[in-house]
Design an enzyme around this catalytic site. Structure first.
Site, short mmCIF file in Angstrom:
data_model
loop_
_atom_site.label_atom_id
_atom_site.label_comp_id
_atom_site.label_asym_id
_atom_site.label_seq_id
_atom_site.Cartn_x
_atom_site.Cartn_y
_atom_site.Cartn_z
N HIS A 60 39.59 35.00 44.36
CA HIS A 60 40.20 35.86 45.14
C HIS A 60 39.21 36.88 45.40
CE1 HIS A 60 42.18 40.04 43.53
NE2 HIS A 60 41.62 39.85 45.27
N HIS A 62 38.91 38.10 49.84
CA HIS A 62 39.98 38.67 51.59
C HIS A 62 39.63 38.67 52.31
CE1 HIS A 62 42.83 40.72 48.87
NE2 HIS A 62 41.94 41.19 48.25
N HIS A 218 41.38 41.18 38.53
CA HIS A 218 40.57 41.72 38.53
C HIS A 218 40.56 43.47 37.11
CE1 HIS A 218 43.18 44.60 40.69
NE2 HIS A 218 42.94 44.22 42.09
N ASP A 250 30.73 43.94 40.15
CA ASP A 250 29.07 44.68 41.31
C ASP A 250 28.84 45.85 40.60
OD1 ASP A 250 31.90 46.15 41.18
OD2 ASP A 250 32.03 46.18 43.45
N HIS A 253 32.90 48.59 40.01
CA HIS A 253 34.28 48.67 40.07
C HIS A 253 33.76 48.86 38.18
CE1 HIS A 253 35.21 47.19 43.71
NE2 HIS A 253 37.04 47.03 43.46
N ASP A 276 36.43 39.90 45.16
CA ASP A 276 38.15 40.68 45.90
C ASP A 276 37.26 41.89 47.31
OD1 ASP A 276 39.94 41.96 45.49
OD2 ASP A 276 39.49 44.00 44.46
N LEU A 309 38.92 52.73 45.85
CA LEU A 309 38.02 51.36 45.58
C LEU A 309 38.74 50.77 46.14
CD1 LEU A 309 35.70 50.87 42.30
CD2 LEU A 309 35.31 50.96 44.49
N GLY A 311 38.72 46.36 47.70
CA GLY A 311 38.04 44.85 47.60
C GLY A 311 36.44 45.85 47.10
#
Length: 383
Positions: A60, A62, A218, A250, A253, A276, A309, A311
């Site tokens: 996952h 981007h 997620h 991270d 999140h 993500d 948030l 990503g």
């Protein structure tokens, strides 16, 4: 074909670090794992006590390093792949955003063409993850609300008409009308279906998981939370032993306590560490875009104008160290970055393990679990 012998390392085997073993690599594959010094017929690479792990797999993500999958450009995919390999990620799913049908089509077409090329550099794209457009607009996160649509087989077939075989993972909101029937169709095509961007109640989520939708996009983020009288999506997932969750480690999140709780309940074989990541990963704070939406990055957090948030700027190497920092054993974290994601997308027969016959995707980690060297199908990666 010359044999390469990785020696003097701590090898990740069967969920544990083991010493006294050599990894023999022939061509693109692991030829064998043997007691140290028992094979002399090859080029020896002394890893000087480093940790030898499988290459990380990000299912996952981007974008990164200024590029986005939705750019629909081969050079963007190459840029992302190169950046990932420099951080220990050797395989990934190119993840699309909710956008207009032509833009998603274009992105998937570019991914498909790129995967057929043999000359590209960096991490290997294993397929695509479609995050949307079949989401719940009330849990849209950083997805364009105007492009979110109800689950529909004909629309999916229109989107993937030229690229029918590259989608490995599809995230959708299971409470939307027709979602469960659509999920059956996807599963029949060998596509893993994921619960995400959802306002599903506890009962609706239970029904979806009974229907075989047991991968979770997620976890915690963009879903109904756990409350003691209304357990919501989060409660249903924690209560289901078959559900496999994605976590964004991270430390922005998800609070460290919530990360530890999720892993304690799920274990490493039901937890996948994803990034993500968006195009700002690897770059300075500033203004960027994700799926066409403006994003501002400050102090490592990527947010829309309203504070949502959007990503992350995470790498899997940093996720590894973050999880160790909050108290998760390194052996468990490695599984969440390798074997578990490989199993979830059906590539565990050749990816995600240090084992004879598997692709020689190998990381050499130092004592602080920083990536020191990466081998992609037996070739040492250099930027």
């Amino acid at each position: 074909m010359a044999l390469m012998i990785l020696t003097n390392g701590r090898v990740y085997l069967d969920g544990a670090w083991k010493t006294g073993l050599d990894i023999l690599v022939e061509g693109e594959k692991i030829a064998d794992i043997r007691p140290g010094g028992t094979c002399q017929n090859g080029r020896t690479v002394d890893v000087q006590g480093g940790y030898l792990s499988p290459g990380f797999i990000d299912i996952h993500i981007h974008g990164s390093n200024g590029s986005d999958v939705m750019d629909a450009r081969a050079d963007s995919l190459e840029n992302i792949s190169t950046f990932l390999a420099g951080n220990g990620t050797t395989s990934w799913l190119a993840t699309t955003m909710t956008q207009t049908i032509p833009r998603i089509q274009s992105a998937l077409h570019t991914v498909s063409e790129y995967m057929q090329e043999k000359s590209h550099k960096g991490a290997q794209i294993l397929g695509a993850h479609m995050e949307g457009p079949f989401l719940n607009p009330l849990a849209k996160g950083a997805h364009v609300e105007e492009c979110i649509i109800p689950p529909d087989r004909k629309t999916f077939e229109e989107i993937t008409a030229e690229t029918p075989d590259i989608v490995r993972l599809m995230t959708l909101a299971p409470e939307r009308e027709g979602a469960l029937e659509f999920a059956d169709y996807l599963k029949d095509r060998g596509i893993v279906v994921s619960i995400g961007h959802t306002k599903a109640s506890y009962d609706q989520c239970v029904r979806a998981m009974q229907h075989g939708i047991t991968h979770i996009c997620h976890f915690y983020n963009a879903m109904t939370p756990l409350r003691h009288r209304e357990p919501g999506t989060v409660g249903a997932i924690l209560d289901n032993d078959s559900a496999t969750i994605e976590l964004i480690a991270d430390l922005i999140h998800i609070h460290p306590a919530a990360l530890r709780l999720a892993v304690r309940v799920k274990g490493p074989d039901r937890t996948v560490l994803i990034t993500d990541a968006m195009s700002a990963a690897g770059l300075r704070d500033g203004d960027y875009k994700l799926g066409g939406l403006p994003v501002h990055v400050k102090d490592g957090a990527a947010r829309l104008k309203d504070g949502t948030l959007a990503g992350s700027v995470l790498t899997q190497n940093r996720a590894l160290r973050n999880m160790i920092k909050i108290g998760i054993p390194s052996e468990d974290v490695i599984a969440m970055l390798t074997a578990t994601p490989a199993r979830e997308i059906g590539v565990d027969g050749y990816k995600g393990k240090l084992s004879k016959g598997y692709d020689a995707d190998i990381n050499v980690l130092d004592g602080d679990f920083q990536v020191r060297e990466t081998f992609l199908k037996g070739k040492k990666f250099s930027k």
